[in-house]
Design a protein around this motif. Structure first.
Motif, mmCIF file in Angstrom:
data_model
loop_
_atom_site.group_PDB
_atom_site.id
_atom_site.type_symbol
_atom_site.label_atom_id
_atom_site.label_comp_id
_atom_site.label_asym_id
_atom_site.label_seq_id
_atom_site.Cartn_x
_atom_site.Cartn_y
_atom_site.Cartn_z
ATOM 1 N N GLU A 108 50.264 39.141 48.513
ATOM 2 C CA GLU A 108 49.155 38.603 49.305
ATOM 3 C C GLU A 108 47.907 38.410 48.444
ATOM 4 O O GLU A 108 47.213 37.391 48.549
ATOM 5 N N PHE A 109 47.628 39.380 47.607
ATOM 6 C CA PHE A 109 46.456 39.307 46.741
ATOM 7 C C PHE A 109 46.578 38.140 45.766
ATOM 8 O O PHE A 109 45.624 37.384 45.546
ATOM 9 N N GLN A 110 47.755 37.966 45.211
ATOM 10 C CA GLN A 110 47.974 36.878 44.259
ATOM 11 C C GLN A 110 47.878 35.510 44.937
ATOM 12 O O GLN A 110 47.399 34.546 44.331
ATOM 13 N N ARG A 111 48.316 35.410 46.195
ATOM 14 C CA ARG A 111 48.150 34.147 46.928
ATOM 15 C C ARG A 111 46.678 33.795 47.074
ATOM 16 O O ARG A 111 46.291 32.631 46.902
ATOM 17 N N LEU A 116 41.875 30.243 45.340
ATOM 18 C CA LEU A 116 40.510 30.085 44.845
ATOM 19 C C LEU A 116 40.425 29.174 43.621
ATOM 20 O O LEU A 116 39.337 28.817 43.182
ATOM 21 N N HIS A 117 41.558 28.801 43.044
ATOM 22 C CA HIS A 117 41.658 27.818 41.951
ATOM 23 C C HIS A 117 40.702 28.106 40.782
ATOM 24 O O HIS A 117 39.925 27.237 40.374
ATOM 25 N N PRO A 118 40.762 29.301 40.221
ATOM 26 C CA PRO A 118 39.879 29.592 39.086
ATOM 27 C C PRO A 118 40.410 29.004 37.782
ATOM 28 O O PRO A 118 41.613 28.766 37.631
ATOM 29 N N ASP A 119 39.508 28.772 36.842
ATOM 30 C CA ASP A 119 39.926 28.446 35.477
ATOM 31 C C ASP A 119 40.359 29.715 34.746
ATOM 32 O O ASP A 119 41.331 29.703 33.985
ATOM 33 N N LEU A 120 39.618 30.795 34.969
ATOM 34 C CA LEU A 120 39.918 32.077 34.343
ATOM 35 C C LEU A 120 39.843 33.189 35.377
ATOM 36 O O LEU A 120 38.916 33.218 36.193
ATOM 37 N N VAL A 121 40.799 34.089 35.326
ATOM 38 C CA VAL A 121 40.778 35.289 36.173
ATOM 39 C C VAL A 121 40.379 36.462 35.287
ATOM 40 O O VAL A 121 41.085 36.795 34.333
ATOM 41 N N VAL A 122 39.250 37.082 35.591
ATOM 42 C CA VAL A 122 38.714 38.166 34.770
ATOM 43 C C VAL A 122 38.756 39.471 35.566
ATOM 44 O O VAL A 122 37.971 39.651 36.507
ATOM 45 N N PRO A 123 39.670 40.391 35.244
ATOM 46 C CA PRO A 123 39.719 41.668 35.960
ATOM 47 C C PRO A 123 38.656 42.639 35.461
ATOM 48 O O PRO A 123 38.311 42.635 34.276
#
Length: 225
Positions: A108-111, A116-123
């Motif tokens: 669910e979180f990954q969906r 949100l269509h980000p260029d970069l996912v920053v944790p």
């Protein structure tokens, strides 16, 4: 398969298509009773700055204060309220280190991340000490195999955990992060990801660095609020 939270058997419901096509059956990781304990947040009835559940879509008082301090506010979404069920889940997953429990909300979180269509996912990172003792970053666990760009690191190897601080102590926390590659951020749409939004202090610290590096757009996401 048994429920990851209560270990009760989860019945498998096969459709006619499943039987005819011999498709792999996607089974829920938790039973309906355990799932019912979590309280989803309706994005249409939450603060647009922090995701706090509320009747309207105006900035809450906390986010108005952040905007007064910085001249801008986060655009944050959270999937669930931090209620008793979520607190118990985090105690087992994050603090007791039961890595299997990433599966409870992972899909669910990954969906939501993809939506949100980000260029970069920053944790948001954990300290080296936490990584050594817990063995994993709970945020990265929720993100699974999604491509991430770990651009933030801690200034110090250890720190007092936010969970051990009062609200006022959290808000007074000095900048704990370093942005390791500012050039990677410029003109990109960034999704900043954490597990829990409490006061917002951690995410604002990270957001300040990303905005200073001239990202094109910044949004943030957490599992709980």
């Amino acid at each position: 398969m048994n429920c990851l939270l209560c270990n009760a058997p989860i019945p498998v419901r096969l459709t006619l298509r499943d039987l005819l096509m011999l498709c792999p059956v996607e089974q829920a990781p938790v039973c309906e009773q355990c799932r019912a304990g979590f309280a989803p947040i309706d994005p249409e009835h939450s603060c647009p700055g922090c995701g706090r559940p509320q009747r309207d879509s105006r900035l809450c008082n906390d986010c108005a204060s952040w905007k007064k301090q910085y001249g801008w506010h986060l655009r944050h979404q959270a999937l669930y309220r931090y209620n008793d069920a979520m607190k118990a889940y985090m105690q087992r997953y994050k603090f007791a280190g039961d890595y299997r429990l990433r599966q409870v909300f992972g899909a669910e979180f990954q969906r939501r991340v993809r939506q949100l269509h980000p260029d970069l996912v920053v944790p948001v990172p954990v300290t080296a000490t936490t990584m050594a003792t817990r063995g994993f970053n709970q945020v990265q666990g929720l993100l699974g195999d999604l491509a991430t760009t770990p651009l933030l690191s801690h200034r110090a190897a250890d720190k007092v955990a936010q969970s051990h601080k009062t609200r006022q102590q959290r808000l007074k926390t000095p900048q704990p992060f370093v942005l390791t590659d500012p050039a990677a951020v410029r003109d990109r749409r960034i999704l900043l990801v954490d597990d829990i939004y409490t006061t917002g202090r951690t995410l604002y610290h990270a957001a300040v660095l990303l905005k200073a590096a001239h990202c094109r757009e910044l949004v943030s996401l957490s599992l709980a609020r």
